[in-house]
Design a protein around this motif. Structure first.
Motif, PDB file in Angstrom:
ATOM      1  N   THR A 235      46.382  43.150  35.164  1.00  0.00           N
ATOM      2  CA  THR A 235      45.932  42.254  34.102  1.00  0.00           C
ATOM      3  C   THR A 235      47.049  41.292  33.725  1.00  0.00           C
ATOM      4  O   THR A 235      46.741  40.218  33.296  1.00  0.00           O
ATOM      5  CB  THR A 235      45.261  43.140  33.082  1.00  0.00           C
ATOM      6  OG1 THR A 235      44.974  44.436  33.167  1.00  0.00           O
ATOM      7  CG2 THR A 235      44.281  42.355  32.217  1.00  0.00           C
ATOM      8  N   ILE A 239      46.860  37.420  31.114  1.00  0.00           N
ATOM      9  CA  ILE A 239      46.298  37.535  29.890  1.00  0.00           C
ATOM     10  C   ILE A 239      46.330  36.438  28.859  1.00  0.00           C
ATOM     11  O   ILE A 239      45.288  36.394  28.183  1.00  0.00           O
ATOM     12  CB  ILE A 239      47.589  38.612  29.110  1.00  0.00           C
ATOM     13  CG1 ILE A 239      47.369  39.997  29.879  1.00  0.00           C
ATOM     14  CG2 ILE A 239      46.886  38.785  27.715  1.00  0.00           C
ATOM     15  CD1 ILE A 239      48.806  40.810  29.299  1.00  0.00           C
ATOM     16  N   ILE A 252      42.353  46.978  30.263  1.00  0.00           N
ATOM     17  CA  ILE A 252      43.526  46.951  31.042  1.00  0.00           C
ATOM     18  C   ILE A 252      44.152  48.187  31.827  1.00  0.00           C
ATOM     19  O   ILE A 252      43.702  49.172  31.852  1.00  0.00           O
ATOM     20  CB  ILE A 252      44.810  46.419  30.051  1.00  0.00           C
ATOM     21  CG1 ILE A 252      45.102  47.644  28.959  1.00  0.00           C
ATOM     22  CG2 ILE A 252      44.445  45.390  29.099  1.00  0.00           C
ATOM     23  CD1 ILE A 252      46.230  47.504  28.052  1.00  0.00           C
ATOM     24  N   THR A 261      49.850  43.039  25.707  1.00  0.00           N
ATOM     25  CA  THR A 261      48.930  42.285  25.995  1.00  0.00           C
ATOM     26  C   THR A 261      48.150  41.658  24.464  1.00  0.00           C
ATOM     27  O   THR A 261      47.933  40.474  24.474  1.00  0.00           O
ATOM     28  CB  THR A 261      47.615  43.250  26.315  1.00  0.00           C
ATOM     29  OG1 THR A 261      48.118  43.906  27.595  1.00  0.00           O
ATOM     30  CG2 THR A 261      46.209  42.688  26.662  1.00  0.00           C
TER      31      THR A 261
END
Ligand code: CP3
Length: 337
Positions: A235, A239, A252, A261
């Motif tokens: 991920t 983001i 995630i 994140t």
């Protein structure tokens, strides 16, 4: 439609596991000895039974409907098979624009309705059913590669050699998947997750051009008040781009830091994500070392605790067939204590 906060309000520690209905469970293997994978997916009674199995054994807070991201493609003239030895084959890629929701999708929506009744009988508290679909990019990888692939060279080549064709395919897939999710919501799914698993192999510019718009199309076609989750394996690079798609939950992987994140998401004033989901390395559960399972789980929880967001505990990718019963139990107990 209950909000995400309402759906998880009975517990401060909601937990489920990606691919929780599946091969690590002896009960599932027993059913698979009698029926092929696609036969289970296409039989609403069996599919609902298999969805329920992990909740009969473990203290999980969500059920995910048993199917596969590739199953709905069978309604659109694409031949999907899961050979007994493992792997996936996909044929008839040119058929992508043909057909409409049919018996495969109907089997999943029927299974959701049966599962609702079974869950109400099993659990004292309301247990939400998660509906799901594949993201257009991930589905297209299977269609263009003809099955399972490692580096996705064929589809990545297509991005540069025939982007128009690829975008038509992605558009057609996202429209079909939006309809598919709407029918799951109508049948009783209360959260939806888009599995865009294989988008993690793209550069950021390619993500913006070939992935983000099609996730956005699916999200915009759904009611505002249904909680929407996205999973991408790897991920981290995307983001900032994911923040303003209109999602509620970001799931995630284990290489992606929860705090990084959260901070990256909130640097975007248009961020809509209020819940992080994840992200224990699923292979932790293959170890029989229960102290290690406790430690890894606690470390993860500690990091989430320091963040002002909602959190649903999960794995960073699907549970593997080698996961150990006692380790799974320990993982869930640690979350719940
Ligand atoms: O419990 C659940 O999560 C619900 C059921 C579910 C399955 N697949 C069942 C399944 C879900 C949500 C999926 C999603 C899925 N399928 C994804 C996205 C999530 C992820 O893990 O990244 C992807 C990429 C697929 C494609 C797929 N289907 C793969 C890679 C495989 C394994 C193929 C192999 O090598 O055997 C499948 C088959 C599959 N889907 C199984 C299950 C339980 C195994 C089938 C069996 O042999 O019994």
């Amino acid at each position: 439609m209950p909000s995400l906060e309402q759906l998880i309000s009975h517990t401060s520690s909601p937990v489920w596991m990606m691919r929780q209905a599946g091969r690590y469970l002896p009960q599932y293997q027993e059913i698979r000895q009698q029926y092929k994978f696609l036969e289970v997916c296409r039989d609403p009674e069996l599919a609902s039974t298999v969805s329920l199995q992990p909740l009969e054994v473990f203290d999980l807070d969500f059920a995910i409907i048993f199917s596969d991201i590739l199953l709905p493609l069978c309604d659109f003239g694409i031949e999907v098979d899961f050979p007994a030895g493992g792997g996936i084959t996909v044929k008839n890629p040119n058929q992508y624009l043909k057909g409409k929701p049919g018996s495969n999708i109907q089997a999943t929506t029927d299974a959701i309705k049966i599962l609702r009744t079974k869950l109400n009988n099993l659990k004292p508290q309301h247990t939400p059913i998660i509906g799901f679909c594949g993201g257009a990019w991930t589905l297209a990888t299977y269609i263009i590669q003809g099955g399972t692939a490692k580096e996705f060279n064929k589809i990545r080549t297509l991005m540069y050699t025939d982007p128009t064709y690829l975008k038509q395919l992605l558009q057609s897939l996202s429209e079909s998947m939006a309809k598919y999710l709407l029918s799951q919501i109508e049948a009783g799914a209360e959260i939806v997750q888009i599995f865009e698993t294989w988008a993690g192999d793209l550069g950021q510019a390619e993500f913006q051009e070939f992935v983000k718009p099609y996730i956005q199309d699916i999200v915009r076609a759904l009611p505002n008040n249904i909680p929407k989750s996205l999973y991408i394996k790897n991920t981290t690079p995307y983001i900032a781009d994911i923040a303003d798609i209109g999602l509620d939950i970001l799931s995630i992987d284990w290489k992606t830091s929860p705090s990084q994140t959260w901070h990256t998401l909130n640097r975007n004033p248009a961020n809509t994500i209020k819940c992080l989901q994840g992200n224990l390395d699923p292979l932790v559960l293959t170890s029989n070392n229960l102290d290690l399972v406790t430690e890894k789980t606690q470390n993860m929880l500690q990091e989430y605790k320091s963040l002002p967001c909602l959190h649903i505990t999960n794995l960073g990718h699907g549970i593997t067939p080698e996961a150990q019963h006692d380790s799974i139990k320990k993982f869930i107990q640690t979350v719940k204590s």
